[in-house]
Design a protein around this motif. Sequence first.
Motif, PDB file in Angstrom:
ATOM      1  N   PRO A   8      -2.080  -9.975   3.428  1.00  0.00           N
ATOM      2  CA  PRO A   8      -1.067  -8.909   2.871  1.00  0.00           C
ATOM      3  C   PRO A   8       0.215  -9.941   2.497  1.00  0.00           C
ATOM      4  O   PRO A   8       0.547 -10.751   2.964  1.00  0.00           O
TER       5      PRO A   8
ATOM      6  N   GLY B 205      -3.506  -6.127  -2.900  1.00  0.00           N
ATOM      7  CA  GLY B 205      -3.764  -4.960  -2.515  1.00  0.00           C
ATOM      8  C   GLY B 205      -4.992  -4.642  -3.263  1.00  0.00           C
ATOM      9  O   GLY B 205      -5.999  -3.799  -2.899  1.00  0.00           O
TER      10      GLY B 205
ATOM     11  N   TYR C  27      -7.695   1.691   1.829  1.00  0.00           N
ATOM     12  CA  TYR C  27      -7.634   0.660   0.952  1.00  0.00           C
ATOM     13  C   TYR C  27      -6.997   1.272  -0.485  1.00  0.00           C
ATOM     14  O   TYR C  27      -6.294   0.312  -1.151  1.00  0.00           O
TER      15      TYR C  27
ATOM     16  N   CYS D 191      -3.477   1.679  -0.173  1.00  0.00           N
ATOM     17  CA  CYS D 191      -2.693   0.521  -0.297  1.00  0.00           C
ATOM     18  C   CYS D 191      -2.947  -0.665  -1.363  1.00  0.00           C
ATOM     19  O   CYS D 191      -2.132  -1.686  -1.408  1.00  0.00           O
TER      20      CYS D 191
ATOM     21  N   LEU E 178       0.180  -1.646  -2.896  1.00  0.00           N
ATOM     22  CA  LEU E 178       1.261  -1.808  -1.777  1.00  0.00           C
ATOM     23  C   LEU E 178       0.926  -3.455  -1.244  1.00  0.00           C
ATOM     24  O   LEU E 178       0.093  -3.270  -0.165  1.00  0.00           O
TER      25      LEU E 178
ATOM     26  N   GLU F  54       1.500  -4.159   2.275  1.00  0.00           N
ATOM     27  CA  GLU F  54       1.114  -3.150   3.482  1.00  0.00           C
ATOM     28  C   GLU F  54      -0.371  -3.891   3.682  1.00  0.00           C
ATOM     29  O   GLU F  54      -1.187  -4.189   3.060  1.00  0.00           O
TER      30      GLU F  54
ATOM     31  N   PRO G 174      -3.609  -2.990   5.253  1.00  0.00           N
ATOM     32  CA  PRO G 174      -4.658  -1.582   5.613  1.00  0.00           C
ATOM     33  C   PRO G 174      -5.311  -1.679   6.872  1.00  0.00           C
ATOM     34  O   PRO G 174      -5.490  -0.402   7.505  1.00  0.00           O
TER      35      PRO G 174
ATOM     36  N   VAL H 161      -2.736   0.213   8.824  1.00  0.00           N
ATOM     37  CA  VAL H 161      -3.009   1.827   8.734  1.00  0.00           C
ATOM     38  C   VAL H 161      -4.158   2.364   9.375  1.00  0.00           C
ATOM     39  O   VAL H 161      -4.233   3.431   9.662  1.00  0.00           O
TER      40      VAL H 161
END
Length: 81
Positions: free
Chosen positions: A18, A24, A48, A51, A54, A57, A59, A62
């Motif tokens: 990330p 992403g 995915y 994200c 992003l 971020e 994944p 998350v």
Amino acid sequence: MDENDETARNWTLIATPPGEEWSGRARYAAAMFFYQRSEMSAEVLEVYRICSRLDAEDPLAVIRDRGIGRDWLAKLGKAGR
């Protein structure tokens, strides 16, 4: 490109850290590859997708927070990702 090369390339993409520019989208492209091979659930693919725009971020965080994708997380663990 043979199947082993394509699979290896997608393992590299799915593990893109990330924060890198376009990371992403790279992870999402690889996720789609694994989803089409029935190696990833639709729920995990959706993370995915969300994200994908992003880059910062993670994944996997998350996925863990949502309590989904245990099979996928185990597969990543076995692959050393």
